[in-house]
Write a protein that holds these residues in place. Structure first.
Motif, mmCIF file in Angstrom:
data_model
loop_
_atom_site.group_PDB
_atom_site.id
_atom_site.type_symbol
_atom_site.label_atom_id
_atom_site.label_comp_id
_atom_site.label_asym_id
_atom_site.label_seq_id
_atom_site.Cartn_x
_atom_site.Cartn_y
_atom_site.Cartn_z
ATOM 1 N N UNK B 1 0.986 -1.157 0.073
ATOM 2 C CA UNK B 1 -0.057 0.013 -0.061
ATOM 3 C C UNK B 1 0.615 1.391 0.029
ATOM 4 N N UNK B 2 0.378 2.114 -0.681
ATOM 5 C CA UNK B 2 1.004 3.354 -0.764
ATOM 6 C C UNK B 2 0.893 4.408 0.473
ATOM 7 N N UNK B 3 2.043 4.826 1.299
ATOM 8 C CA UNK B 3 1.740 5.581 2.513
ATOM 9 C C UNK B 3 0.817 6.734 2.176
ATOM 10 N N UNK B 4 0.097 7.013 3.022
ATOM 11 C CA UNK B 4 -0.997 8.158 2.437
ATOM 12 C C UNK B 4 -0.466 9.446 2.786
ATOM 13 N N UNK B 5 0.545 9.527 3.481
ATOM 14 C CA UNK B 5 1.221 11.248 3.770
ATOM 15 C C UNK B 5 2.295 11.255 3.194
ATOM 16 N N UNK B 6 2.609 12.314 2.460
ATOM 17 C CA UNK B 6 4.102 12.805 1.814
ATOM 18 C C UNK B 6 4.613 13.606 2.937
ATOM 19 N N UNK B 7 5.904 13.529 3.250
ATOM 20 C CA UNK B 7 6.694 14.828 3.840
ATOM 21 C C UNK B 7 7.769 15.216 2.810
ATOM 22 N N UNK B 8 7.587 16.322 2.097
ATOM 23 C CA UNK B 8 8.688 16.714 1.208
ATOM 24 C C UNK B 8 10.068 16.737 2.122
ATOM 25 N N UNK B 9 11.166 16.083 1.478
ATOM 26 C CA UNK B 9 12.318 16.168 2.304
ATOM 27 C C UNK B 9 13.137 17.441 2.034
ATOM 28 N N UNK B 10 12.579 18.483 2.608
ATOM 29 C CA UNK B 10 13.049 19.724 2.600
ATOM 30 C C UNK B 10 14.199 20.155 3.285
ATOM 31 N N UNK B 11 15.278 20.556 2.942
ATOM 32 C CA UNK B 11 16.677 20.720 3.638
ATOM 33 C C UNK B 11 16.264 21.371 5.080
ATOM 34 N N UNK B 12 15.416 22.184 5.234
ATOM 35 C CA UNK B 12 14.840 22.859 6.446
ATOM 36 C C UNK B 12 14.406 21.953 7.457
ATOM 37 N N UNK B 13 13.986 20.765 7.245
ATOM 38 C CA UNK B 13 12.959 20.090 8.001
ATOM 39 C C UNK B 13 13.853 18.868 8.916
ATOM 40 N N UNK B 14 13.113 18.547 10.138
ATOM 41 C CA UNK B 14 13.448 17.627 10.875
ATOM 42 C C UNK B 14 12.108 16.791 10.887
ATOM 43 N N UNK B 15 12.354 15.709 10.083
ATOM 44 C CA UNK B 15 11.167 14.954 10.015
ATOM 45 C C UNK B 15 10.829 13.766 10.908
ATOM 46 N N UNK B 16 12.097 13.250 11.504
ATOM 47 C CA UNK B 16 11.759 11.709 12.154
ATOM 48 C C UNK B 16 10.755 11.801 13.141
ATOM 49 N N UNK B 17 10.751 12.852 13.867
ATOM 50 C CA UNK B 17 9.556 12.995 15.059
ATOM 51 C C UNK B 17 8.232 12.975 14.264
ATOM 52 N N UNK B 18 8.161 13.646 13.164
ATOM 53 C CA UNK B 18 6.694 13.820 12.709
ATOM 54 C C UNK B 18 6.425 12.176 12.041
ATOM 55 N N UNK B 19 7.275 11.509 11.503
ATOM 56 C CA UNK B 19 7.139 10.451 10.767
ATOM 57 C C UNK B 19 6.848 9.425 11.902
ATOM 58 N N UNK B 20 7.531 9.512 13.171
ATOM 59 C CA UNK B 20 7.314 8.552 14.294
ATOM 60 C C UNK B 20 5.855 8.809 15.020
#
Lengths: 253, 206
Positions: B1-20
């Motif tokens: 299944x395709x994950x429903x939410x995309x988080x653009x990998x912008x250089x200004x981001x810190x995504x691990x907590x959001x994914x978690x």
């Protein structure tokens, strides 16, 4: 209204959790992951983890362990210990750490604070300042890496750190560390009046009353170690944190 | 299944907590490195910290602008900005010179306090929300909800109807905003314990 933050401060040494008294006599208090999990369940406002052996031993942060910490935290996590470069900070942020806390590197050269703040914002970089009074009762800037006082006006260093880009100042009283005998309110008052950014006061909190006194003296937040890991006169290890309603009542909102 | 939410990998981001936190509440998110992939997703989260211009130049130089506009404006799919990500939804910011995404008619301005005020900048720590309109993210009937904030600039919406919730720091500031499918929160739900989890769950289930 903005709440005053109450922040457990966990000290690490050789990947174990310890608690010091006046920066010495590190006593083992347990496994850090377990402690962090409990603090997260107790919905702490924020968590500060300081590796007190990293700078002294010239070691890198233990990224693998820190990543596990971040995995347990659904609140802001601040890490300090052995951070000397922007690249190290970047790596920590990528693991899910919100803030890095600098001391040794900042004492050597404040430009590291500026470089981290420029890339990741001031909110992501704290400067921790340890203060120890000499036999005349005069407050001196202290280096936890060397264990010695530094001949440099401490209040000016605080101001310089903020100018360099520090988003918060962590102010620690070495003489009160681990004593649970109350915080150095005069020190907090002086420091808080000198800096426009939030001041996190550490050192000496033995009760919620002590925390309130520090807040009333101008601290934006209070951090404590012994208060949240020890219980009773024999300092048995017990991880605690006040309930939200207790803190609400304490701060009278 | 395709994950429903995309988080653009912008250089200004810190995504691990959001994914978690998305995974914690039962959702699926993926950090996406190519703008053309956005079309495969149902929702987007723009997460970021740091300076406004760094955020916008991350979007511009990475070629994200067209894909994001198409996602939010043409296809009208749910999009959530977090912290700097919320500010980027606005027209412009005092912090920078580059125009924002401009989906919300708002300017981002610095906190201003009277001289001698003891209020600190950034607004950092836990604060409660005053919900301003019915919305899918923070239901009015939920009672007190507190979130972790850290910001020195805040959005001022030209149309008050865009303000979803406010928080008090010296004065009432925009804590969350929305216009149709475009939503933004100034605070960090991924760092706000069960309150943040509840908010993210609602976004996941939209």
């Amino acid at each position: 209204m903005l709440k005053h933050r109450v922040i457990p401060c966990l000290l690490m040494l050789n990947d174990g959790l310890v608690k010091t008294s006046r920066f010495a006599k590190a006593k083992y208090v347990g496994d850090p992951i377990n402690a962090i999990r409990i603090f997260s369940d107790k919905e702490v406002d924020e968590l500060m983890v300081l590796d007190i052996g990293a700078s002294r031993g010239g070691k890198e942060p233990n990224y693998e362990l820190i990543e596990q910490f971040a995995g347990e935290c659904f609140m802001p996590l601040c890490y300090g210990g052995g951070v000397r470069t922007v690249e190290q900070a970047r790596r920590l942020f990528a693991l899910g750490v919100e803030k890095v806390c600098l001391q040794s590197a900042a004492l050597d050269d404040l430009s590291i604070v500026t470089r981290i703040a420029e890339q990741f914002g001031s909110q992501s970089v704290l400067v921790s300042v340890d203060i120890k009074s000499n036999w005349l009762g005069k407050n001196l800037l202290y280096s936890s890496r060397s264990g010695k006082a530094i001949d440099r006006p401490w209040l000016q260093f605080l101001r310089d750190a903020v100018t360099a880009g520090a988003g918060e100042i962590v102010l620690n009283s070495v003489d009160r560390d681990g004593t649970m005998q109350g915080m150095d309110l005069a020190l907090i008052r002086e420091a808080s009046a000198a800096v426009p950014v939030p001041l996190v006061a550490v050192g000496g909190a033995g009760s919620l009353k002590d925390i309130k006194a520090a807040i009333d003296s101008g601290a934006s937040a209070v951090s404590a170690g012994a208060l949240f890991v020890f219980h009773g006169p024999h300092r048995a290890v017990l991880i605690t944190y006040p309930r939200y309603t207790e803190l609400e009542a304490l701060f009278g909102s | 299944m395709i994950p429903s939410i995309a988080i653009p990998a912008l250089p200004c981001g810190n995504f691990s907590s959001v994914v978690k936190i998305i995974e914690k509440v039962g959702g699926k998110a993926r950090i996406v490195t190519r703008p053309e992939e956005l079309g495969d997703f149902q929702k987007v989260i723009i997460a970021g910290v740091g300076a406004f211009d760094h955020g916008m130049s991350s979007i511009n130089s990475g070629g994200w602008l067209g894909a994001l506009n198409s996602f939010a404006i043409t296809r009208r799919r749910p999009i959530l900005g977090i912290c700097l990500g919320m500010q980027l939804l606005c027209k412009r910011s005092e912090e920078g010179a580059l125009p924002g995404l401009g989906w919300i008619d708002a300017d981002v301005v610095k906190f201003r306090f009277d001289p001698g005020s003891s209020l600190k900048i950034p607004h950092m720590g836990w604060n409660t929300l005053r919900v301003q309109k019915p919305n899918p993210l923070v239901p009015v009937e939920e009672g007190e909800q507190r979130f972790y904030f850290v910001h020195s600039y805040h959005a001022v919406c030209r149309d008050p109807v865009d303000v979803l919730a406010t928080a008090h720091h010296g004065y009432e500031v925009t804590a969350a905003l929305s216009r149709g499918n475009v939503m933004g929160v100034q605070f960090h739900p991924e760092k706000s314990h069960r309150f943040g989890m509840a908010l993210m769950r609602r976004f996941v289930e939209l």
